[in-house]
Each structure stands twice: as C-alpha cells, then as structure tokens.
Design an enzyme around this catalytic site. Structure first.
Site, PDB file in Angstrom:
ATOM      1  N   THR A   1      27.681  16.130   5.596  1.00 59.49           N
ATOM      2  CA  THR A   1      28.606  15.484   4.659  1.00 59.49           C
ATOM      3  C   THR A   1      29.359  14.356   5.350  1.00 59.49           C
ATOM      4  O   THR A   1      29.485  13.246   4.805  1.00 59.49           O
ATOM      5  CB  THR A   1      29.589  16.525   4.086  1.00 59.49           C
ATOM      6  OG1 THR A   1      28.820  17.548   3.440  1.00 59.49           O
ATOM      7  CG2 THR A   1      30.555  15.919   3.093  1.00 59.49           C
TER       8      THR A   1
ATOM      9  N   ASN B   1      17.176  18.642  -1.793  1.00 55.45           N
ATOM     10  CA  ASN B   1      17.504  20.007  -1.347  1.00 55.45           C
ATOM     11  C   ASN B   1      17.112  21.074  -2.367  1.00 55.45           C
ATOM     12  O   ASN B   1      16.835  22.204  -2.001  1.00 55.45           O
ATOM     13  CB  ASN B   1      18.993  20.120  -1.020  1.00 55.45           C
ATOM     14  CG  ASN B   1      19.885  19.459  -2.040  1.00 55.45           C
ATOM     15  OD1 ASN B   1      19.727  18.279  -2.338  1.00 55.45           O
ATOM     16  ND2 ASN B   1      20.826  20.213  -2.582  1.00 55.45           N
TER      17      ASN B   1
ATOM     18  N   SER C   1      21.828  17.445   9.587  1.00 53.00           N
ATOM     19  CA  SER C   1      22.811  18.527   9.721  1.00 53.00           C
ATOM     20  C   SER C   1      22.215  19.662  10.545  1.00 53.00           C
ATOM     21  O   SER C   1      21.095  20.113  10.261  1.00 53.00           O
ATOM     22  CB  SER C   1      23.184  19.026   8.324  1.00 53.00           C
ATOM     23  OG  SER C   1      23.978  20.179   8.425  1.00 53.00           O
ATOM     24  N   GLY C   2      22.980  20.130  11.538  1.00 54.99           N
ATOM     25  CA  GLY C   2      22.464  21.150  12.457  1.00 54.99           C
ATOM     26  C   GLY C   2      22.072  22.450  11.792  1.00 54.99           C
ATOM     27  O   GLY C   2      21.038  23.043  12.130  1.00 54.99           O
ATOM     28  N   HIS C   3      22.887  22.894  10.824  1.00 50.00           N
ATOM     29  CA  HIS C   3      22.646  24.255  10.318  1.00 50.00           C
ATOM     30  C   HIS C   3      21.429  24.361   9.408  1.00 50.00           C
ATOM     31  O   HIS C   3      21.074  25.461   8.979  1.00 50.00           O
ATOM     32  CB  HIS C   3      23.910  24.831   9.657  1.00 50.00           C
ATOM     33  CG  HIS C   3      24.276  24.263   8.321  1.00 50.00           C
ATOM     34  ND1 HIS C   3      24.082  24.977   7.167  1.00 50.00           N
ATOM     35  CD2 HIS C   3      24.848  23.101   7.954  1.00 50.00           C
ATOM     36  CE1 HIS C   3      24.530  24.248   6.139  1.00 50.00           C
ATOM     37  NE2 HIS C   3      25.002  23.117   6.595  1.00 50.00           N
TER      38      HIS C   3
ATOM     39  N   THR D   1      37.490  15.111  20.452  1.00 49.68           N
ATOM     40  CA  THR D   1      36.800  15.766  21.573  1.00 49.68           C
ATOM     41  C   THR D   1      35.537  16.453  21.071  1.00 49.68           C
ATOM     42  O   THR D   1      35.546  17.093  20.015  1.00 49.68           O
ATOM     43  CB  THR D   1      37.742  16.781  22.260  1.00 49.68           C
ATOM     44  OG1 THR D   1      38.882  16.042  22.709  1.00 49.68           O
ATOM     45  CG2 THR D   1      37.081  17.475  23.439  1.00 49.68           C
TER      46      THR D   1
ATOM     47  N   CYS E   1      28.246  27.757 -11.170  1.00 49.63           N
ATOM     48  CA  CYS E   1      29.267  28.286 -12.053  1.00 49.63           C
ATOM     49  C   CYS E   1      30.497  27.374 -11.966  1.00 49.63           C
ATOM     50  O   CYS E   1      31.201  27.361 -10.969  1.00 49.63           O
ATOM     51  CB  CYS E   1      29.622  29.705 -11.638  1.00 49.63           C
ATOM     52  SG  CYS E   1      30.648  30.496 -12.860  1.00 49.63           S
TER      53      CYS E   1
HETATM   54  N1  PLP Z   1      22.705  16.606   2.143  1.00 44.92           N
HETATM   55  C1  PLP Z   1      21.802  17.505   1.750  1.00 44.92           C
HETATM   56  C2  PLP Z   1      20.518  17.041   1.139  1.00 44.92           C
HETATM   57  C3  PLP Z   1      22.066  18.872   1.885  1.00 44.92           C
HETATM   58  O1  PLP Z   1      21.176  19.765   1.484  1.00 44.92           O
HETATM   59  C4  PLP Z   1      23.299  19.261   2.466  1.00 44.92           C
HETATM   60  C5  PLP Z   1      23.657  20.694   2.574  1.00 44.92           C
HETATM   61  O2  PLP Z   1      23.250  21.502   1.761  1.00 44.92           O
HETATM   62  C6  PLP Z   1      24.195  18.276   2.874  1.00 44.92           C
HETATM   63  C7  PLP Z   1      23.869  16.952   2.701  1.00 44.92           C
HETATM   64  C8  PLP Z   1      25.522  18.608   3.492  1.00 44.92           C
HETATM   65  O3  PLP Z   1      25.355  19.042   4.820  1.00 44.92           O
HETATM   66  P1  PLP Z   1      26.546  19.841   5.526  1.00 44.92           P
HETATM   67  O4  PLP Z   1      26.526  21.206   4.943  1.00 44.92           O
HETATM   68  O5  PLP Z   1      26.176  19.841   6.977  1.00 44.92           O
HETATM   69  O6  PLP Z   1      27.779  19.097   5.252  1.00 44.92           O
END
Ligand code: PLP
Length: 393
Positions: A72, A150, A198-200, A236, A324
């Site tokens: 984000t 996504n 995004s790392g996760h 940092t 929702c």
């Molecule tokens: N963009 C896309 C296409 C995503 O799927 C996501 C998270 O679901 C994000 C941005 C946001 O990433 P973060 O959760 O690291 O802020």
C-alpha cells in the site's frame, strides 16, 4: 484438524528458511545500520545483501530498490510522487479493478480535482487496451495499472501498456504485488518506471514492501526524514523484515518454475474437480492469462460467506468475492466491473495456492465442497429444484 490453507493471495506462510534468516536480527544483531561502529556496520552489510537479492528477483539494480512498509505504501508513494513531479498535469489513468491501495487513493484524488480515467475490463477480466491507448493524453501525469489481479489472477499486458505510455512521455507504475514470485518479471526488458511489491505475498513477513524506481525517474519521497534509502524514504530500517524479504526473494526465484508447473497443475486439478462435481458454477477470469495459483469460482444462488463458513469446519481457508460493508454484502468491484451477474458474484470464492500446498489439500476441497454447495442451495429461496431451475421469488 489440519489447516488446508488456500488463501495465499491474502497472505502467505513465512517460509522456514526466511524465519531462520531473520531471527538473529531480532536477537543478538540489533545494531542500527546507520551507525558508524562495526556492530551497526555488520547489520548494514546484511541489509545491502538483502537489497541485492530483491533487485536480482526483479532484474533491477540495487539502487532502484526503495524498501517500504507494505504494498500500500509503495502504491501510494509511486502515484503521489508522479503527481508532485508533474504539477502541470492533471490526469491519472488506472483500471476499474485495482486493489484499494490504488483505487481508493485515485478516488480521493478525483475528489480533489484530478481527472481520473478508470479503464474497463471485459467479461473475462481482460483490460480494454483500445480504451487505454485512447485515454493517454498530453496532460496524463501517471498510469497505474496492476500486473495481476488479486481476486481473479488475470494478468494484464503491462509491458505493452508501459511502452505506449513511454512513447508519449508518460510515467508508468504497476502494482505487481500479486505477480512477483508467480510469473517472471525482468525490469531490464521493459519500460515500466515504478513497480510495487509486498513481502507477505511471497513468504516474507507482513509489514515490508518495495517500490522499484527506474534509474533516472524523478522521485519525491512520501516519508520525509532521515537519509535512509538514499533519502527516498525516511525512517530507521525494519532490519529483520528486510533480511527476511531478501531471503524470500531468493526462494521465489528458485521456485518460479515450480509455481508454473507444480502449483499450476494443482490449481487446474482443483478447477477441473469442482467444475465436474458441481452444477451451475463458473470460473471468473480468463484461463489463458491468469496467475498459475489462482482460481476464482462462482456458485450460483448462494453466498460466498456461507460457503467459507462451512469450509472452515473442515479447516479449509479461502476468500469470498463479497465484502461486508455497512451490514450488507456487496459483491466485489472486480466482479462487478467484469459484469458478473449479482446471483453469481455473491457466490464467488477465491482459492489461491502456493508451493506449500499438496494434492491432498486440493482433493479435500473436491471432496467436501460439493455437498456444502448442495446443502446451501437447498436452503436458498432461489434454488427451487435439484435441477437448478430458478424459483420465481
Ligand atoms: N496490491 C494488491 C494487488 C494486493 O493484493 C495487496 C494486498 O492484498 C496490496 C496491494 C496491498 O499490499 P499490503 O498488504 O502489503 O499493503
């Protein structure tokens, strides 16, 4: 009960190797990478090593990598930086199916007076490239179009879109949060100016991301402060997470083939199994240009939320295509943009796999989901007969 985790587009398990790599930097190596002493210097060295691994996955130079707190932040930074550097330009181009990190920001910018074009998609979820090309104008400051969606996994031709933008001197950003680690990306071979990850989403922890900024691109920081990230993002460094992301990128590069063979086969097995066993269901998103791990499927006349609740009893984790909001279930903006009918969009479920899934996981869903759907349809006022004739109610 075993957890069958099929929600990898929401977040992923942190890989064991990634945890091992980051742990010492939560413990004994706690120095600040900006410090002059050796204790901090060894941490700076490890952060530099991680940056190299991240750059290598993208086919980028390490100086082109700005580490952020999440996808984000990367998305917001890219768009706001482009606007700050092009104050005479008032136009933004994006798509109708972006993640809220881009969509909500652009909607807010529209309220502030920017002209925003939201490019439509067709019923298969594909971007309307003719409308895109026609919308590029001399006052366009930035294009921000995601690499892969996504919810549906549909892949957009962002390299072609970036070339068209470049020919007109327009900056191009892509949200590649869902693409990185699933399909090959080589920034040396395209003209994309900025890219978010995004790392996760690739087996690193939550709370770390990257904004790639091509060398020579004018850039304005979003977080203003210290000299970190060469003055492009103050604060940092989140050292353990950066080190984790480096390791996750190394693993992602090694697993890329597996994503496109093993994971794709598992996803296809799930898709075939469900389409064969369940009447009146349909896959959302084109088959040809789709991430290898994603299956978004609609079951007519029932709610996705009810399906998730019943699957949860078997330990199966997935997502639904509804959100929702204020007490009412709104079908996803992505499915609505594709023109998926309400009776279908409400009953959509997204399964997203990873290299850690097995055929056993997939077979459990193929076994347990058909009776769940049957049970819910019997309760549905719109499902009158076992043949699926729709009630008049
Ligand atoms: N963009 C896309 C296409 C995503 O799927 C996501 C998270 O679901 C994000 C941005 C946001 O990433 P973060 O959760 O690291 O802020």
């Amino acid at each position: 009960m075993k957890t069958v985790y099929l929600d990898n587009n929401a977040t992923t398990m942190v890989a064991r190797e990634v945890v091992e790599e980051m742990l010492p930097y939560l413990g004994e190596y706690y120095g600040n990478p900006s410090s002059m002493h050796t204790f901090g210097g060894q941490v700076a060295h490890k952060v530099a090593e991680a940056r190299l691994k991240i750059a290598s996955l993208l086919g980028a130079d390490p100086e082109e990598i700005i580490i952020t707190s999440c996808g984000t932040e990367s998305d917001n930074t890219a768009i706001l930086s482009a606007l700050a550097n092009n104050p005479s330009k008032n136009h933004i181009i994006t798509s109708r199916v972006e993640h809220p990190a881009v969509k909500v920001l652009c909607e807010g910018l529209a309220r502030k007076g920017y002209r925003v074009t939201f490019i439509p998609v067709d019923p298969e979820g594909r971007l309307d490239m003719d409308e895109y090309a026609a919308s590029l104008t001399p006052d366009t400051a930035i294009v921000s179009i995601m690499w892969a969606n996504n919810e549906t996994g549909v892949i957009f031709p962002v390299e072609t879109a970036a070339r068209l933008a470049r020919e007109r001197g327009i900056l191009f950003h892509t949200d590649a949060v869902q693409a990185i680690g699933k399909i090959p990306v080589n920034m040396k071979g395209n003209t994309i100016d900025m890219l978010s990850l995004s790392g996760h989403k690739l087996h690193a922890p939550k709370g770390v991301g990257v904004l790639y900024v091509r060398k020579g691109t004018k850039f304005s920081p979003f977080l203003i402060g210290g000299h970190q990230e060469k003055g492009r993002r103050g604060g940092t460094e989140n050292v353990p997470s950066i080190i984790a992301l480096g390791k996750a990128c190394e693993l992602a590069a090694a697993n890329l083939d597996k994503e496109n063979t093993y994971v794709r086969e598992l996803r296809d097995r799930l898709e075939r199994g469900l389409l064969t066993a369940i009447p009146q269901c349909k896959v959302n998103g084109t088959k040809d240009e789709r991430l290898p791990n994603t299956l978004n499927i609609s079951f007519e006349f029932i709610e996705g939320e009810s399906i998730l609740l019943l699957m949860d009893q078997f330990g199966i984790c997935a997502s639904s295509g509804s959100a929702c909001t204020s007490g009412s279930l709104q079908p996803s903006h992505v499915l609505r943009a594709m023109g998926v009918p309400y009776t279908m969009a409400h009953g959509s479920v997204r399964f997203s796999l990873s290299v850690y899934n097995t055929a056993e996981d997939v077979d459990l869903v193929i076994k347990e989901l058909p009776p769940i759907i049957e049970k819910l349809r019997v309760l549905s006022p719109y499902w009158a007969t076992p043949q699926g004739a729709c009630a008049t109610a």
